[in-house]
Scaffold this motif. Structure first.
Motif, PDB file in Angstrom:
ATOM      1  N   MET A   1       0.825  -1.206   0.000  1.00 13.58           N
ATOM      2  CA  MET A   1       0.000   0.000   0.000  1.00 13.58           C
ATOM      3  C   MET A   1       0.861   1.259   0.000  1.00 13.58           C
ATOM      4  SD  MET A   1      -3.146  -0.594  -0.421  1.00 13.58           S
ATOM      5  CE  MET A   1      -3.597   1.116  -0.148  1.00 13.58           C
ATOM      6  N   PHE A   2       1.940   1.240   0.742  1.00 10.21           N
ATOM      7  CA  PHE A   2       2.850   2.392   0.754  1.00 10.21           C
ATOM      8  C   PHE A   2       3.386   2.641  -0.653  1.00 10.21           C
ATOM      9  CE2 PHE A   2       6.932   4.469   0.989  1.00 10.21           C
ATOM     10  CZ  PHE A   2       6.777   5.436   1.961  1.00 10.21           C
ATOM     11  N   PHE A   3       3.862   1.565  -1.303  1.00  8.88           N
ATOM     12  CA  PHE A   3       4.395   1.710  -2.657  1.00  8.88           C
ATOM     13  C   PHE A   3       3.330   2.223  -3.619  1.00  8.88           C
ATOM     14  CE2 PHE A   3       7.963  -1.478  -1.821  1.00  8.88           C
ATOM     15  CZ  PHE A   3       8.957  -0.509  -1.904  1.00  8.88           C
ATOM     16  N   LEU A   4       2.142   1.668  -3.541  1.00 13.52           N
ATOM     17  CA  LEU A   4       1.079   2.056  -4.463  1.00 13.52           C
ATOM     18  C   LEU A   4       0.733   3.538  -4.328  1.00 13.52           C
ATOM     19  CD1 LEU A   4      -1.074   1.418  -6.565  1.00 13.52           C
ATOM     20  CD2 LEU A   4      -2.578   0.645  -4.711  1.00 13.52           C
ATOM     21  N   CYS A   5       0.545   3.994  -3.116  1.00 18.42           N
ATOM     22  CA  CYS A   5       0.164   5.395  -2.896  1.00 18.42           C
ATOM     23  C   CYS A   5       1.261   6.353  -3.334  1.00 18.42           C
ATOM     24  CB  CYS A   5      -0.187   5.621  -1.432  1.00 18.42           C
ATOM     25  SG  CYS A   5      -1.705   4.783  -0.916  1.00 18.42           S
ATOM     26  N   ASN A   6       2.502   6.000  -3.057  1.00 23.38           N
ATOM     27  CA  ASN A   6       3.604   6.881  -3.438  1.00 23.38           C
ATOM     28  C   ASN A   6       3.829   6.897  -4.944  1.00 23.38           C
ATOM     29  OD1 ASN A   6       5.440   8.159  -1.131  1.00 23.38           O
ATOM     30  ND2 ASN A   6       4.487   6.326  -0.337  1.00 23.38           N
ATOM     31  N   ARG A   7       3.715   5.736  -5.580  1.00 17.80           N
ATOM     32  CA  ARG A   7       3.888   5.696  -7.030  1.00 17.80           C
ATOM     33  C   ARG A   7       2.750   6.425  -7.736  1.00 17.80           C
ATOM     34  NH1 ARG A   7       5.625  -0.601  -6.541  1.00 17.80           N
ATOM     35  NH2 ARG A   7       7.834  -0.247  -6.054  1.00 17.80           N
ATOM     36  N   PHE A   8       1.543   6.301  -7.197  1.00 21.06           N
ATOM     37  CA  PHE A   8       0.408   7.034  -7.756  1.00 21.06           C
ATOM     38  C   PHE A   8       0.676   8.532  -7.703  1.00 21.06           C
ATOM     39  CE2 PHE A   8      -3.364   9.535  -6.589  1.00 21.06           C
ATOM     40  CZ  PHE A   8      -4.074   9.439  -7.768  1.00 21.06           C
ATOM     41  N   LYS A   9       1.136   9.031  -6.558  1.00 21.76           N
ATOM     42  CA  LYS A   9       1.406  10.465  -6.398  1.00 21.76           C
ATOM     43  C   LYS A   9       2.526  10.908  -7.334  1.00 21.76           C
ATOM     44  CE  LYS A   9       0.800  14.454  -4.317  1.00 21.76           C
ATOM     45  NZ  LYS A   9       1.375  15.359  -5.306  1.00 21.76           N
ATOM     46  N   GLN A  10       3.568  10.085  -7.459  1.00 20.96           N
ATOM     47  CA  GLN A  10       4.667  10.419  -8.360  1.00 20.96           C
ATOM     48  C   GLN A  10       4.174  10.564  -9.800  1.00 20.96           C
ATOM     49  OE1 GLN A  10       7.631   7.260  -7.451  1.00 20.96           O
ATOM     50  NE2 GLN A  10       9.046   8.957  -7.165  1.00 20.96           N
ATOM     51  N   LEU A  11       3.398   9.589 -10.266  1.00 18.58           N
ATOM     52  CA  LEU A  11       2.929   9.616 -11.647  1.00 18.58           C
ATOM     53  C   LEU A  11       1.944  10.744 -11.893  1.00 18.58           C
ATOM     54  CD1 LEU A  11       2.536   5.824 -12.483  1.00 18.58           C
ATOM     55  CD2 LEU A  11       4.150   7.436 -13.471  1.00 18.58           C
ATOM     56  N   GLU A  12       1.126  11.037 -10.910  1.00 14.77           N
ATOM     57  CA  GLU A  12       0.196  12.155 -11.027  1.00 14.77           C
ATOM     58  C   GLU A  12       0.966  13.459 -11.211  1.00 14.77           C
ATOM     59  OE1 GLU A  12      -3.890  13.160  -8.729  1.00 14.77           O
ATOM     60  OE2 GLU A  12      -2.093  13.332  -7.482  1.00 14.77           O
ATOM     61  N   ASP A  13       2.010  13.650 -10.427  1.00 13.25           N
ATOM     62  CA  ASP A  13       2.834  14.857 -10.530  1.00 13.25           C
ATOM     63  C   ASP A  13       3.569  14.922 -11.869  1.00 13.25           C
ATOM     64  OD1 ASP A  13       2.005  15.559  -8.014  1.00 13.25           O
ATOM     65  OD2 ASP A  13       3.832  14.897  -6.997  1.00 13.25           O
ATOM     66  N   ILE A  14       4.114  13.770 -12.295  1.00 16.90           N
ATOM     67  CA  ILE A  14       4.844  13.708 -13.558  1.00 16.90           C
ATOM     68  C   ILE A  14       3.930  14.068 -14.732  1.00 16.90           C
ATOM     69  CG2 ILE A  14       5.780  12.038 -15.224  1.00 16.90           C
ATOM     70  CD1 ILE A  14       7.859  13.026 -13.291  1.00 16.90           C
ATOM     71  N   ASP A  15       2.729  13.566 -14.686  1.00 13.32           N
ATOM     72  CA  ASP A  15       1.769  13.843 -15.758  1.00 13.32           C
ATOM     73  C   ASP A  15       1.464  15.336 -15.844  1.00 13.32           C
ATOM     74  OD1 ASP A  15       0.055  13.151 -17.849  1.00 13.32           O
ATOM     75  OD2 ASP A  15      -1.664  12.971 -16.508  1.00 13.32           O
ATOM     76  N   LYS A  16       1.197  15.943 -14.691  1.00 12.39           N
ATOM     77  CA  LYS A  16       0.826  17.365 -14.670  1.00 12.39           C
ATOM     78  C   LYS A  16       2.005  18.273 -15.017  1.00 12.39           C
ATOM     79  CE  LYS A  16      -2.804  16.872 -11.138  1.00 12.39           C
ATOM     80  NZ  LYS A  16      -3.181  17.183  -9.735  1.00 12.39           N
ATOM     81  N   GLN A  17       3.175  17.968 -14.468  1.00 10.40           N
ATOM     82  CA  GLN A  17       4.308  18.878 -14.584  1.00 10.40           C
ATOM     83  C   GLN A  17       5.145  18.665 -15.843  1.00 10.40           C
ATOM     84  OE1 GLN A  17       6.551  18.611 -10.909  1.00 10.40           O
ATOM     85  NE2 GLN A  17       4.710  18.679  -9.659  1.00 10.40           N
ATOM     86  N   TYR A  18       5.120  17.458 -16.393  1.00 12.20           N
ATOM     87  CA  TYR A  18       6.014  17.155 -17.516  1.00 12.20           C
ATOM     88  C   TYR A  18       5.269  16.695 -18.766  1.00 12.20           C
ATOM     89  CZ  TYR A  18       9.805  17.669 -14.198  1.00 12.20           C
ATOM     90  OH  TYR A  18      10.673  18.185 -13.284  1.00 12.20           O
TER      91      TYR A  18
END
Length: 212
Positions: A59-76
């Motif tokens: 669950m820790f990995f899933l939530c953190n990877r989700f947040k990372q990809l969400e940020d990457i999508d918006k910012q890059y």
């Protein structure tokens, strides 16, 4: 139609995903996305007792990877900026299927699909694989203390799970090129020629995707 390059690198623990992602990032001037590993507070306990700590770890990995990809999508990606990542979020399902008991896996799978439904999908995959002996040797050389407790049987099964996953990925996504790299024969850390060959394969696929 041109695509914004989004490359994901996958493969078992210790195979060299981050090292290759760093080299590709520097060569192509792509933004580097590195997964959060050592920051996971449950990981050390997980390697010592998989059954007891699997749900918290995943669950820790899933939530953190989700947040990372969400940020990457918006910012890059949405702004036309290329990205190379040392993981693909669907790896979560590889580990969860192997480590979670059935009742917890059912809950996890529902959460996974909700979170990843609209996540950006890479348009190129690089799959690093190797024999168990090579994986064990690279983990030993890397020297992460928590990884020294991983059982060889777990790594062997994980490598087989990855192979099944990538075969299925290619069937489900026939339009996404997959570059397979045999770590028993290719050492891009020690041999520049091996790295150059990988760079050439990536460049060729980028041209075919009309990314360049």
């Amino acid at each position: 139609m041109a695509h914004v390059p989004f490359i994901a690198i996958e493969g078992p623990i210790g195979i060299g995903k981050t090292s290759l992602a760093e080299k590709l990032s520097a060569h192509f001037q792509f933004h580097l996305l590195k997964e959060i590993v050592e920051e996971n507070p449950f990981l050390g306990k997980f390697y010592e007792n998989i059954e007891e700590w699997s749900f918290q770890t995943e669950m820790f990995f899933l939530c953190n990877r989700f947040k990372q990809l969400e940020d990457i999508d918006k910012q890059y990606l949405r702004n036309g900026k290329s990205v190379v990542a040392d993981y693909h979020i669907s790896k979560n399902m590889i580990f969860a299927k192997r480590t979670l008991p059935e009742d917890k896996f059912d809950k996890y799978e529902k959460i996974y699909h909700i979170l990843t439904a609209d996540m950006p999908v890479p348009n190129m995959m690089i799959y690093l694989h190797a024999s168990l002996d090579t994986i064990l040797e690279r983990i030993r050389k890397r020297g992460r203390e928590m990884e020294q407790h991983i059982q060889a049987s777990y790594l062997e099964q994980l490598a087989a799970d990855y192979e099944d996953f990538m075969n299925q990925f290619e069937k489900l996504h026939p339009n996404i090129p997959v570059i397979r790299i045999d770590g028993d024969k290719v050492d891009f850390i020690c041999y520049q020629q091996h790295l150059n060959q990988i760079m050439e394969q990536v460049s060729m696929n980028l041209k075919q995707l009309n990314c360049t």
